[in-house]
Design a protein around this motif. Structure first.
Motif, mmCIF file in Angstrom:
data_model
loop_
_atom_site.group_PDB
_atom_site.id
_atom_site.type_symbol
_atom_site.label_atom_id
_atom_site.label_comp_id
_atom_site.label_asym_id
_atom_site.label_seq_id
_atom_site.Cartn_x
_atom_site.Cartn_y
_atom_site.Cartn_z
ATOM 1 N N LEU A 279 50.048 -9.643 69.456
ATOM 2 C CA LEU A 279 51.065 -9.743 70.503
ATOM 3 C C LEU A 279 52.435 -10.080 69.914
ATOM 4 N N GLU A 280 52.468 -10.946 68.921
ATOM 5 C CA GLU A 280 53.734 -11.278 68.266
ATOM 6 C C GLU A 280 54.322 -10.046 67.583
ATOM 7 N N GLU A 281 53.470 -9.260 66.933
ATOM 8 C CA GLU A 281 53.946 -8.028 66.302
ATOM 9 C C GLU A 281 54.482 -7.054 67.341
ATOM 10 N N LEU A 282 53.770 -6.943 68.460
ATOM 11 C CA LEU A 282 54.204 -6.047 69.525
ATOM 12 C C LEU A 282 55.550 -6.477 70.091
ATOM 13 N N VAL A 283 55.697 -7.758 70.365
ATOM 14 C CA VAL A 283 56.965 -8.271 70.891
ATOM 15 C C VAL A 283 58.087 -8.032 69.886
ATOM 16 N N SER A 284 57.806 -8.258 68.630
ATOM 17 C CA SER A 284 58.808 -8.044 67.586
ATOM 18 C C SER A 284 59.236 -6.578 67.541
ATOM 19 N N THR A 285 58.263 -5.678 67.613
ATOM 20 C CA THR A 285 58.577 -4.246 67.584
ATOM 21 C C THR A 285 59.387 -3.838 68.803
ATOM 22 N N LEU A 286 58.956 -4.283 69.977
ATOM 23 C CA LEU A 286 59.679 -3.924 71.203
ATOM 24 C C LEU A 286 61.084 -4.502 71.216
ATOM 25 N N THR A 287 61.235 -5.720 70.733
ATOM 26 C CA THR A 287 62.555 -6.341 70.671
ATOM 27 C C THR A 287 63.466 -5.565 69.729
ATOM 28 N N ALA A 288 62.941 -5.163 68.589
ATOM 29 C CA ALA A 288 63.742 -4.397 67.631
ATOM 30 C C ALA A 288 64.153 -3.057 68.229
ATOM 31 N N GLN A 289 63.240 -2.388 68.933
ATOM 32 C CA GLN A 289 63.571 -1.114 69.571
ATOM 33 C C GLN A 289 64.644 -1.305 70.639
ATOM 34 N N GLN A 290 64.491 -2.346 71.429
ATOM 35 C CA GLN A 290 65.473 -2.612 72.482
ATOM 36 C C GLN A 290 66.840 -2.934 71.882
ATOM 37 N N ARG A 291 66.842 -3.708 70.812
ATOM 38 C CA ARG A 291 68.095 -4.052 70.145
ATOM 39 C C ARG A 291 68.780 -2.791 69.592
ATOM 40 N N ARG A 292 67.989 -1.917 68.956
ATOM 41 C CA ARG A 292 68.556 -0.664 68.430
ATOM 42 C C ARG A 292 69.115 0.193 69.551
ATOM 43 N N ARG A 293 68.378 0.286 70.655
ATOM 44 C CA ARG A 293 68.837 1.078 71.794
ATOM 45 C C ARG A 293 70.140 0.506 72.355
ATOM 46 N N GLN A 294 70.221 -0.811 72.462
ATOM 47 C CA GLN A 294 71.438 -1.440 72.968
ATOM 48 C C GLN A 294 72.611 -1.187 72.030
ATOM 49 N N GLU A 295 72.372 -1.249 70.719
ATOM 50 C CA GLU A 295 73.426 -0.966 69.743
ATOM 51 C C GLU A 295 73.900 0.480 69.863
ATOM 52 N N GLU A 296 72.957 1.411 70.073
ATOM 53 C CA GLU A 296 73.327 2.820 70.251
ATOM 54 C C GLU A 296 74.190 3.004 71.493
ATOM 55 N N ILE A 297 73.819 2.341 72.577
ATOM 56 C CA ILE A 297 74.593 2.452 73.815
ATOM 57 C C ILE A 297 75.985 1.858 73.621
ATOM 58 N N GLU A 298 76.056 0.717 72.924
ATOM 59 C CA GLU A 298 77.365 0.103 72.672
ATOM 60 C C GLU A 298 78.248 1.024 71.825
ATOM 61 N N ARG A 299 77.662 1.663 70.802
ATOM 62 C CA ARG A 299 78.434 2.620 69.992
ATOM 63 C C ARG A 299 78.906 3.791 70.848
ATOM 64 N N TRP A 300 78.008 4.270 71.716
ATOM 65 C CA TRP A 300 78.370 5.385 72.584
ATOM 66 C C TRP A 300 79.519 4.995 73.514
ATOM 67 N N ARG A 301 79.429 3.781 74.091
ATOM 68 C CA ARG A 301 80.509 3.307 74.968
ATOM 69 C C ARG A 301 81.829 3.215 74.209
ATOM 70 N N GLY A 302 81.757 2.714 72.971
ATOM 71 C CA GLY A 302 82.973 2.607 72.165
ATOM 72 C C GLY A 302 83.568 3.970 71.842
ATOM 73 N N ALA A 303 82.719 4.966 71.625
ATOM 74 C CA ALA A 303 83.202 6.309 71.308
ATOM 75 C C ALA A 303 83.643 7.071 72.555
ATOM 76 N N ASN A 304 83.165 6.656 73.730
ATOM 77 C CA ASN A 304 83.469 7.368 74.977
ATOM 78 C C ASN A 304 83.890 6.395 76.073
ATOM 79 N N PRO A 305 84.977 5.652 75.865
ATOM 80 C CA PRO A 305 85.333 4.625 76.852
ATOM 81 C C PRO A 305 85.658 5.194 78.230
#
Length: 156
Positions: free
Chosen positions: A50-76
């Protein structure tokens, strides 16, 4: 002579040990302690997974959020448009929900006993509501947050 039943028994013993053979001279208290130890080991392994699963999901969510933030910055401009569209559609959704609830209030008794009316209601409101929710969520995420309705802006 009675025939033997070929139906398997409902209950049977299951060896839940980790594969190690237990000595036959172990008393009931020791066996219970050993079983509890096995259960604890299994629970520890479950917690690790479960700890591994949470870690993986958190990392995926963090990457997705970073991608969205980059997209927002490129397309304000587009991000602002998405936020505004989400806010307008949120108001549309509120009005749609008012009509839906009015319809339920007016025909609810008939829907309880009439499959046709219930089916008609679900066909009329279900897909549109689901798609509208999905569009609002996507626009809100791309626009930088949850849309606010006119009621929320007046309260704040």
């Amino acid at each position: 002579m009675a025939e033997k039943s070929t139906v398997p028994p409902y209950f049977s013993q299951v060896d839940v040990s980790s594969g190690a053979q237990r000595p036959t001279h172990v008393g009931p208290a020791d066996e219970q302690t050993e079983l509890l130890r096995d259960v604890l080991n299994a629970q520890d392994r479950t917690n690790e997974l479960l700890e591994e699963l949470v870690s993986t999901l958190t990392a995926q969510q963090r990457r997705r959020q970073e991608e969205i933030e980059r997209w927002r910055g490129a397309n304000p401009g587009v991000a602002d448009g998405c936020r505004e569209a989400a806010e307008v559609l949120s108001e549309v959704q509120v009005e749609y929900l008012r009509r839906l609830t009015d319809d339920v209030r007016d025909t609810g008794d008939e829907m309880v006993y009439g499959d046709f009316l219930l089916s008609e209601f679900v066909d009329r409101y279900g897909p549109r509501l689901a798609h509208l929710n999905g569009v609002i969520q996507a626009l809100a995420q791309l626009g930088g947050g949850q849309p606010t309705t006119a009621d929320e802006e007046q309260e704040g």
